[in-house]
Design an enzyme around this catalytic site. Structure first.
Site, PDB file in Angstrom:
ATOM      1  N   ASP A   1      -4.816  -6.361   3.721  1.00  9.97           N
ATOM      2  CA  ASP A   1      -3.816  -5.316   3.936  1.00  9.97           C
ATOM      3  C   ASP A   1      -2.457  -5.883   4.316  1.00  9.97           C
ATOM      4  O   ASP A   1      -1.419  -5.309   3.979  1.00  9.97           O
ATOM      5  CB  ASP A   1      -4.318  -4.359   5.027  1.00  9.97           C
TER       6      ASP A   1
ATOM      7  N   GLN B   1      10.694  -9.375   9.332  1.00  6.76           N
ATOM      8  CA  GLN B   1       9.637 -10.192   8.726  1.00  6.76           C
ATOM      9  C   GLN B   1       9.218 -11.341   9.629  1.00  6.76           C
ATOM     10  O   GLN B   1       8.027 -11.644   9.753  1.00  6.76           O
ATOM     11  CB  GLN B   1      10.104 -10.722   7.372  1.00  6.76           C
TER      12      GLN B   1
ATOM     13  N   HIS C   1       3.898   2.040   0.553  1.00  8.84           N
ATOM     14  CA  HIS C   1       2.528   2.560   0.588  1.00  8.84           C
ATOM     15  C   HIS C   1       2.249   3.407  -0.660  1.00  8.84           C
ATOM     16  O   HIS C   1       2.228   4.633  -0.610  1.00  8.84           O
ATOM     17  CB  HIS C   1       2.298   3.381   1.864  1.00  8.84           C
ATOM     18  N   ASN C   2       2.038   2.732  -1.765  1.00 10.95           N
ATOM     19  CA  ASN C   2       1.782   3.395  -3.029  1.00 10.95           C
ATOM     20  C   ASN C   2       0.604   2.731  -3.727  1.00 10.95           C
ATOM     21  O   ASN C   2      -0.056   1.857  -3.154  1.00 10.95           O
ATOM     22  CB  ASN C   2       3.039   3.366  -3.912  1.00 10.95           C
ATOM     23  N   ALA C   3       0.327   3.131  -4.957  1.00 14.57           N
ATOM     24  CA  ALA C   3      -0.850   2.629  -5.672  1.00 14.57           C
ATOM     25  C   ALA C   3      -0.736   1.150  -6.001  1.00 14.57           C
ATOM     26  O   ALA C   3      -1.761   0.458  -6.109  1.00 14.57           O
ATOM     27  CB  ALA C   3      -1.058   3.442  -6.952  1.00 14.57           C
ATOM     28  N   VAL C   4       0.474   0.640  -6.155  1.00 14.11           N
ATOM     29  CA  VAL C   4       0.635  -0.787  -6.440  1.00 14.11           C
ATOM     30  C   VAL C   4       0.216  -1.604  -5.223  1.00 14.11           C
ATOM     31  O   VAL C   4      -0.429  -2.656  -5.351  1.00 14.11           O
ATOM     32  CB  VAL C   4       2.086  -1.099  -6.848  1.00 14.11           C
ATOM     33  N   HIS C   5       0.579  -1.139  -4.032  1.00 12.99           N
ATOM     34  CA  HIS C   5       0.118  -1.803  -2.810  1.00 12.99           C
ATOM     35  C   HIS C   5      -1.407  -1.781  -2.736  1.00 12.99           C
ATOM     36  O   HIS C   5      -2.042  -2.785  -2.396  1.00 12.99           O
ATOM     37  CB  HIS C   5       0.712  -1.115  -1.580  1.00 12.99           C
TER      38      HIS C   5
ATOM     39  N   ASP D   1      -5.205   3.282   1.928  1.00  9.87           N
ATOM     40  CA  ASP D   1      -3.965   4.000   2.287  1.00  9.87           C
ATOM     41  C   ASP D   1      -3.812   5.287   1.487  1.00  9.87           C
ATOM     42  O   ASP D   1      -2.691   5.756   1.251  1.00  9.87           O
ATOM     43  CB  ASP D   1      -2.738   3.113   2.057  1.00  9.87           C
TER      44      ASP D   1
END
Length: 486
Positions: free
Chosen positions: A366, A417, A216-220, A257
């Site tokens: 998402d 997964q 959950h970071n800026a790349v996501h 997020d």
């Protein structure tokens, strides 16, 4: 020795105490004329700081604080002390930071500046200390900049490699990609958005994502924004959505997020975290993401030139989109979507129907990682599993019940997964394919099937338990979504 960062917790049923507002940099903004005795808001709005929300007002009142918080330490771990745990004082946004600097030297000689976004503090403190930022926004190698521009020419393709693009932009994928898409649609001119304010807003958004969160970071956020752009280009949406719909869709994707702490809602609730108290255990993270986004919109004044009523309406609609990403409400939205498709009554000339489709598009964006090509999907799987297991390690450390799928000893990445694809992704994208039966939908479902088969092969090699055993509780086989630590 455990170190706690004591956070101020504001009561939900009383006005902000005057002694809190008297602290340096404390501000309270509200939709009413009362400022609880605070100074002139025009002066206060120039100060920098964190944002904390009063949940009693849906227009996102916020208090910005720059008060210093002294580091307090406790020896040992006393689970019986005053009915609370020592780790409940920790701001979980700082869990990934290096604690070696905290444990060295006399504690009383240090003070930490408390910011709601720890990331923004790190950026500003480097500048104050004269320390160069590892990824300066204003210095990009010419060759890398050129390659990033070339990649943006293919931003509408489903195999867009956001990891490569992030490297080419020197870690600024969210800022540059979102700005490009908004500009490509001509939204800056149409809504008369100030370019400097928009850039500042996007930089602050990127900084408020926690770069040390594995997932959950800026790349996501950039990846979700790129996927959202692909969905906005689908024929049914492209010919029906208004410019306002597109603006809200892209902003919601970029901020969905915002300031995510790297742990899930059940964790915040069971540890009695202040965010859980603030939002009364209801869509805790999603409410926080929304209010944080609104706070940055107001701080930068991005929509300040619009009529107040229009600005509030856009904030509310932005919240409606972000709140739709709450995984615990997955079955609710999916059931409504399925009913619309069965009855064939979706009319995209209807504003409420268009907004609902935007909600579903954001939900798909998402969780679209399993629908990406294997090389990209596998990287996301590794990152989200790392974040799950990190939460499990925290729970073990403090003798809490380990959340489902967060125990690295009893779960494997492949099992997680396959369960996620089976119970969450496949049902959602099957309905999206019914709504938008296009080449993109077929491509996504094709990748989903291939990726699931690849993980199934790994499960067989590992000889581990089936994903159903890990996902489904014995007494509730109808709600596996509620167990997912997202």
């Amino acid at each position: 020795m455990e170190v706690c960062y004591q956070l101020p917790v504001l009561p939900l049923d009383r006005p902000v105490p005057k002694h809190v507002l008297s602290r340096r940099g404390a501000i309270s903004f509200s939709s009413s004329s009362s400022l609880f005795g605070a100074p002139d808001p025009r002066q206060l709005s120039q100060r920098r700081g964190a944002i904390s929300y009063d949940s009693s007002d849906q227009t996102a009142l916020y208090i910005r604080m720059l008060g210093d918080v002294r580091v307090r330490s406790r020896v040992g771990f006393d689970p019986e002390g005053k009915g609370s745990y020592s780790y409940l004082c920790i701001d979980f946004r700082t869990l990934h930071c290096d604690t070696t600097c905290v444990s060295a030297g006399p504690v009383s000689g240090r003070r930490l500046r408390r910011l709601l976004s720890f990331q923004r503090y790190l950026h500003s403190s480097r500048l104050l200390r004269g320390t160069p930022h590892l990824n300066p926004l204003h210095i990009l190698d010419e060759d890398y900049t050129g390659q990033a521009k070339c990649m943006l020419e293919r931003v509408a393709t489903w195999n867009f490699d956001i990891f490569l693009y992030d490297r080419l932009t020197n870690g600024n994928s969210l800022v540059t990609l979102t700005f490009h898409l908004l500009n490509q649609y001509g939204l800056l001119e149409l809504f008369q958005l100030d370019m400097v304010k928009l850039w500042r807003f996007l930089v602050m958004v990127q900084e408020d994502y926690h770069s040390l969160n594995p997932y959950h970071n800026a790349v996501h956020a950039a990846d979700v924004t790129q996927a959202m752009y692909c969905y906005l280009r689908e024929p049914k949406l492209a010919k029906s959505l208004t410019s306002c719909d597109i603006l809200l869709g892209l902003l919601a994707a970029a901020t969905h997020d915002l300031d995510h702490p790297g742990v899930n809602q059940p964790f915040l609730i069971k540890t009695n975290h202040y965010l859980a108290k603030l939002y009364r255990n209801s869509s805790v993270l999603e409410n926080h993401h929304w209010r944080s986004a609104v706070g940055l919109l107001r701080e930068t004044g991005l929509f300040s030139h619009l009529p107040a009523e229009d600005g509030l309406k856009m904030e509310h609609q932005l919240g409606s989109l972000i709140l739709a990403t709450d995984i615990s409400r997955q079955n609710e939205y999916l059931g409504k979507f399925r009913t619309h498709l069965d009855q064939d009554d979706l009319c995209l000339s209807n504003a409420s129907h268009r907004h609902f489709i935007l909600q579903m598009a954001l939900k798909c964006a998402d969780i679209c990682n399993p629908c990406r090509p294997w090389e990209l999907s596998k990287q996301w799987s590794e990152k989200v599993t790392e974040e799950f297991f990190h939460q499990g390690d925290i729970e073990k450390k403090h003798r809490l019940e380990v959340s489902p799928l967060c125990d690295s000893q009893s779960n494997s990445m492949a099992n997680i997964q396959i369960g996620f694809m089976t119970y969450v992704v496949e049902p959602l994208f099957a309905e999206w394919g019914r709504f938008s039966d296009t080449r993109l939908s077929q491509t996504m479902l094709g990748h989903l099937g291939l990726n699931k088969a690849s993980w199934g092969g790994l499960v067989q090699q590992e000889g581990s338990t089936s994903p159903e055993e890990n996902l489904l509780p014995e007494d509730n086989v109808t709600s596996p979504v509620l167990l997912l630590p997202l």
